[in-house]
Design an enzyme around this catalytic site. Structure first.
Site, short mmCIF file in Angstrom:
data_model
loop_
_atom_site.label_atom_id
_atom_site.label_comp_id
_atom_site.label_asym_id
_atom_site.label_seq_id
_atom_site.Cartn_x
_atom_site.Cartn_y
_atom_site.Cartn_z
N HIS A 290 0.84 -1.20 0.00
CA HIS A 290 0.00 0.00 0.00
C HIS A 290 0.87 1.25 0.00
O HIS A 290 2.06 1.19 0.33
CB HIS A 290 -0.93 0.02 1.22
CG HIS A 290 -0.19 0.02 2.52
ND1 HIS A 290 0.24 -1.14 3.14
CD2 HIS A 290 0.23 1.03 3.33
CE1 HIS A 290 0.87 -0.85 4.26
NE2 HIS A 290 0.89 0.47 4.40
N ALA A 291 0.25 2.38 -0.34
CA ALA A 291 0.96 3.67 -0.32
C ALA A 291 -0.02 4.81 -0.51
O ALA A 291 -1.07 4.64 -1.14
CB ALA A 291 2.02 3.72 -1.42
#
Length: 687
Positions: A599-600
């Site tokens: 994720h980011a």
């Protein structure tokens, strides 16, 4: 006392509702609050009998003031708060810089408006040239509501234009001279009400004016000269709220001194605010006084509305005089008196018109002065209503006219405007997250240095920072920080940012050595607090794959990005991929029991996106337990807007915490079965 607390409750709710309604129709909230006061006041609905209240909620009191002494006393306190804050908001440096132009424009508007209002009233009263009523009605044409004009200028980004600065400086002149005139006219009106006063000598006028001006200028100079010492003493208290309380206590003390000297209390409050306006606690005082202002100021305007008796306008003569007074004295005389000097000072016809219109709106100061007049018995109900009518007409007419002139692209001056010596120092960090972290570190460092920090605009992340003679504005922009300051302070700013970066790097280094992250990763789900989640809202069926083919971490991430693109193209695919891989390089998102959640937060997407892929054979994702990962969620969300990024991460961890849920997910034979498995997992958690 029961009456008073119930009255206050009704006033606060009525003021809020009426103010909101007025702003909805592009009118100042003040107008709505005055209207609410007229409606619920003792002259209309307030005196209607109610159960247990035979005289009504706001019974009509005998005398010039139709409301209770307690309620009128609270309105008086509110007027002191208003003028104290007006003094704090006065920019002395700008006032001095544009003193010549502002003084001439302000004096021109003052002289013509006062003369017109005074003459019209004296003629209407049958030639009573020495009456207190004529003097007060002339005075009420003087003050300008700088807040209304400033709002329009700000919306068109003209607040620092030659016209804008001249209007603001002239408005300061108006208020200062208007307040001095209050002192003169209150004293003079007292003389004129004495029997035989019609034969008074002009020497009396001169003496009263000299006393009023001398007291005002004396206390103002003393306050400005001692402002730093007063500020230092107040700062010994440490607690910001207590500093504001004691500063307001000084305003009340000075208000009492001026009242005891036969002058208006509001003058003392304004002088105290003006004295502290150039100190480093200015913005702190404004910020800490805001709750007090929000409580008291609506009470003031509603009570001012309650003083208006609409029956006074039953007479055609009163209505006719009110309209002539408002349009001729309140609008035309003020506009011409301000525009003509502006034209002689190098403004074009358009620029002069802008200045003239900008000086027209009236507001709180007019009502405060009118309240003094009716409270002292110098104004009748009819003339007080005329003053309110003039305030309403000038306030409604001016803003749209000013907006129309500001939209015209032509330049408003025949001269080159003087340049501000302020400079903008820009720092670009390439990341909104870094900018946010560094802003917090800089503000903490400044706080430790003894600077006072005021959040001027939450939406624009604008901070006003002050200590002694150092003043700067910090604005956190996307991916960077901007400072606005005098050129002499740039070296200080460069050192401030450098040291803040060093401090932040040191903190990050220590954080890397912190042993808790792996432990936290093994305890991310609390058994006793399962989370529910609307999977259909964020996870689309086209973004689900039952058989990922990649055999490496980077390959899995790229394949999941392909799923997102299959559902809907990403705005900036390369940036999203770069940010996800960068986050993965810091610490693997491979969890335990075959689950990975790369994720980011990224600037490559404008909304939260979620993809799910299964790899039954397993892929080495450098998981915490060393086992291959088989269930992969990819989560990306915008880094510059709010989104439930952490909530989604927590929901995924909660849904797959139990082995039964993971087995059901891996056994799914279609995207719909995957979605059903996730929904059932959430329902089991809820149960």
């Amino acid at each position: 006392m029961t009456y008073l607390v119930v009255e206050l409750a009704l006033i606060l709710f009525a003021a809020h509702g009426a103010g909101h309604l007025a702003r909805r129709y592009k009118l100042p909230g003040v107008m709505g609050e005055i209207g609410a006061g007229i409606l619920i006041g003792p002259h209309l609905l307030g005196s209607l009998p109610l159960p247990l209240l035979p005289r009504g909620l706001f019974p009509l009191h005998a005398g010039e003031i139709p409301v209770s002494p307690e309620l009128y006393g609270l309105a008086t306190i509110a007027s002191i708060i208003l003028l104290f804050l007006s003094g704090l908001e006065t920019d002395i440096k700008m006032f001095l810089r544009f003193a010549l132009k502002g003084s001439l424009v302000g004096l021109g508007g003052l002289a013509m408006a006062f003369g017109a209002g005074y003459a019209l009233t004296a003629i209407w009263l049958g030639g009573a040239w020495l009456s207190p009523q004529a003097l007060f009605l002339g005075l009420l044409c003087v003050p300008t509501s700088v807040g209304i004009t400033a709002r329009v200028l700000s919306e068109h980004r003209k607040i620092d234009s030659p016209e804008g600065v001249t209007i603001l400086a002239a408005a300061v002149i108006d208020d200062v001279l208007g307040i001095i005139l209050v002192a003169v006219i209150v004293g003079l009106a007292g003389v004129l009400t004495v029997p035989g006063a019609e034969s008074f000598q002009w020497k009396t006028v001169s003496t009263i004016a000299a006393q009023a001006f001398g007291m005002w200028i004396g206390f103002t100079l003393a306050g400005i000269l001692l402002s730093r010492q007063i500020s230092r003493v107040l700062k010994l208290v440490k607690a910001p709220s207590q500093i504001a309380v004691l500063a307001f206590g000084l305003a009340l003390l000075l208000a009492g001194i001026f009242e005891a000297a036969g002058l208006a209390m509001i003058i003392g409050a304004y002088v105290m605010g003006l004295s502290l306006s150039n100190t480093d606690i200015n913005y702190l005082l404004q910020e800490q006084m805001e709750p007090l202002q929000r409580f008291f100021v609506p009470i003031f305007f509603v009570v001012m509305g309650m003083l208006v008796d609409l029956r006074a306008f039953a007479s055609p003569q009163v209505i006719g005089f009110g309209l002539v007074y408002a349009l001729a004295g309140g609008v035309a005389a003020k506009l011409l008196g301000s525009a003509l000097p502006a034209r002689l000072l190098g403004f074009t016809n358009l620029g002069s018109l802008r200045v003239g219109i900008g000086m027209v709106p009236r507001g709180e100061v007019v009502l405060i002065i009118a309240g003094i007049g009716i409270g002292s018995g110098f104004l009748s109900q009819e003339l007080f209503g005329v003053a309110v009518l003039m305030t309403l007409i000038s306030t409604v007419m001016a803003p749209p006219l000013l907006e129309k002139t500001l939209k015209h692209p032509a330049r408003g001056t025949t001269f080159e405007p003087p340049r501000d010596d302020s400079v903008i120092t820009r720092f670009d960090f390439g990341s909104n997250r870094i900018s946010t972290m560094l802003t917090a570190e800089i503000l903490k460092t400044l706080g430790d240095e003894g600077f006072f920090i005021h959040l001027g605009s939450h939406r624009e992340q604008l901070y006003q920072i002050r200590k002694d003679s150092v003043f700067m504005i910090l604005q956190a922009v996307s991916r960077g920080i901007h400072f606005t300051s005098p050129k002499k302070d740039v070296t200080f700013i460069n050192n401030l940012v450098y040291e803040s970066i060093v401090n932040l790097q040191y903190t990050v280094t220590r954080l890397k050595n912190f042993s808790a992250p792996p432990e936290l990763r093994t305890q991310r789900v609390e058994e006793s607090s399962p989370m529910t989640f609307e999977w259909n809202r964020y996870l689309a069926l086209p973004a689900i794959s039952l058989n990922l083919t990649a055999t490496t971490k980077d390959g899995i991430i790229r394949e999941l990005l392909d799923l997102l693109e299959q559902e809907h193209p990403l705005e900036k695919r390369k940036i999203v991929e770069k940010d996800v891989l960068a986050r993965e390089s810091i610490m693997s998102t491979g969890m335990q029991e075959g689950v990975a959640i790369p994720h980011a937060r990224t600037s490559g997407t404008s909304r939260l996106r979620l993809a799910l892929g299964l790899a039954p054979e397993g892929v080495d994702f450098q998981a915490l337990d060393g086992k291959p990962s088989r269930i992969f969620f990819l989560l990306v969300s915008p880094d510059h807007e709010s989104s439930p990024h952490l909530q989604v991460l927590a929901a995924i961890s909660g849904a797959l915490h139990k082995e039964e849920a993971r087995k059901q997910l891996l056994a799914s034979r279609s995207a719909r079965e995957v979605m059903q498995a996730l929904l059932e997992s959430s329902q089991r958690g809820r149960a």
